[in-house]
Motif scaffolding. Structure first.
Motif, PDB file in Angstrom:
ATOM      1  N   ALA A 149      49.209  14.617  22.753  1.00  0.00           N
ATOM      2  CA  ALA A 149      49.945  14.481  24.089  1.00  0.00           C
ATOM      3  C   ALA A 149      49.797  12.754  24.395  1.00  0.00           C
ATOM      4  O   ALA A 149      50.665  12.106  24.882  1.00  0.00           O
ATOM      5  CB  ALA A 149      49.238  14.926  25.006  1.00  0.00           C
ATOM      6  N   TYR A 150      48.979  11.994  23.483  1.00  0.00           N
ATOM      7  CA  TYR A 150      49.184  10.605  23.520  1.00  0.00           C
ATOM      8  C   TYR A 150      49.450   9.891  22.293  1.00  0.00           C
ATOM      9  O   TYR A 150      49.164   8.678  22.202  1.00  0.00           O
ATOM     10  CB  TYR A 150      47.299  10.324  23.753  1.00  0.00           C
ATOM     11  N   LEU A 151      50.251  10.344  21.416  1.00  0.00           N
ATOM     12  CA  LEU A 151      50.778   9.839  20.451  1.00  0.00           C
ATOM     13  C   LEU A 151      52.523   9.564  20.333  1.00  0.00           C
ATOM     14  O   LEU A 151      52.803   8.987  19.352  1.00  0.00           O
ATOM     15  CB  LEU A 151      50.485  10.892  19.235  1.00  0.00           C
ATOM     16  N   SER A 152      52.940  10.078  21.341  1.00  0.00           N
ATOM     17  CA  SER A 152      54.524  10.285  21.180  1.00  0.00           C
ATOM     18  C   SER A 152      55.188   8.734  20.932  1.00  0.00           C
ATOM     19  O   SER A 152      56.165   8.576  20.109  1.00  0.00           O
ATOM     20  CB  SER A 152      55.005  10.805  22.490  1.00  0.00           C
ATOM     21  N   GLU A 153      54.608   7.740  21.832  1.00  0.00           N
ATOM     22  CA  GLU A 153      55.174   6.648  21.640  1.00  0.00           C
ATOM     23  C   GLU A 153      54.490   5.729  20.524  1.00  0.00           C
ATOM     24  O   GLU A 153      54.681   4.830  20.132  1.00  0.00           O
ATOM     25  CB  GLU A 153      55.076   5.653  22.944  1.00  0.00           C
TER      26      GLU A 153
END
Length: 276
Positions: free
Chosen positions: A251-255
């Motif tokens: 969830a903390y990797l998209s960008e």
């Protein structure tokens, strides 16, 4: 009149004979064949493109098996990378011998890693089962992700998925610095690796505007293929075609994913098949 005809006839015979002799002595040269390209037209073989880009395929079926003679471990890499790696390894051995350097040979610490292997490494660090230089105790999920990303890729973003990238000799920058066992090797690689298509993917963090992974002096990429795969990864990512599956911290990797894929040594882009 008869004498004149005979003279003309003799001259004609001599001229024809000379042409025949010349044609035998200097046969028509065949056009030189073009050198075989080091980048195949189809770089994905029989693997579906989007699966290849995230490492979701079998290395046993599609990559070259290599057993390292120094440490006895087995690895996989692309066939084109394998050929160039052997050339570079042999050139280093010759130069080290010529310079009377008693140094260790080039050997592998890592090569191809699948999506699932990278997922295991990532989640082992995320849960604390695999130790890092800094502890994850007390860290938030976002802090854990940032800490892991100092040196490790999230699954689906590692260049090791492509079979183009190699970790050499030691997973430690100190090994390659002045006074370290790998000092001679590192200096040799900086001067010569490009001749065989390789570049240090993650050079000084400052030279990359402090973007992406920290410096890794052990990580070398076969640029003529990796450059193309990087571009294809970006295109597929923008179209939403890459499947990163569910994993811890995703969830903390998209960008962050495209930042870490693209924050590499700018010199790598200069190494093409035409430059080899």
């Amino acid at each position: 009149m008869l004498f004149k005809i005979n003279t003309i006839l003799l001259a004609t015979i001599l001229l024809v004979s000379c042409k025949r002799l010349n044609s035998k002595a200097t046969p028509t040269a065949k056009p030189a064949s073009k050198p075989k390209s080091v980048v195949p037209k189809n770089i994905y073989g029989n693997v579906e493109k989007t699966k290849y880009l995230v490492g979701n395929y079998s290395s046993n079926k599609h990559l070259k098996y290599y057993k390292d003679k120094v440490n006895g471990r087995s690895f996989h890499m692309r066939h084109d990378v394998y050929r160039q790696f052997l050339k570079m390894q042999a050139a280093y051995a010759r130069d080290a011998s010529s310079d009377r350097q008693k140094v260790r040979k080039i050997f592998l610490r890592s090569a191809f890693r699948s999506f699932w292997s990278q997922k295991y490494i990532w989640e082992s660090k995320y849960t604390g089962k695999r130790k890092m230089g800094k502890s994850i105790v007390g860290k938030s999920p976002a802090q854990k992700v940032n800490l892991i990303l100092e040196y490790s890729s999230a699954p689906g973003t590692s260049r090791h998925h492509w079979g183009t990238d190699l970790d050499l000799n030691a997973l430690s920058n100190a090994y390659f610095k002045k006074g370290g066992q790998g000092e001679y090797l590192y200096q040799w690689l900086l001067k010569n690796a490009y001749k065989y298509g390789f570049c240090q993917t993650y050079n000084s963090h400052a030279k990359r505007n402090f973007q992406g992974y920290f410096e890794e002096r052990w990580h070398w990429s076969y640029a003529p293929i990796a450059n193309r795969l990087q571009a294809d990864w970006n295109e597929a990512y923008k179209k939403g075609k890459l499947d990163f599956k569910k994993h811890l911290g995703d969830a903390y990797l998209s960008e962050k994913r495209p930042i870490y894929v693209n924050a590499i040594n700018s010199s790598c882009a200069k190494i093409t098949s035409a430059s080899l």
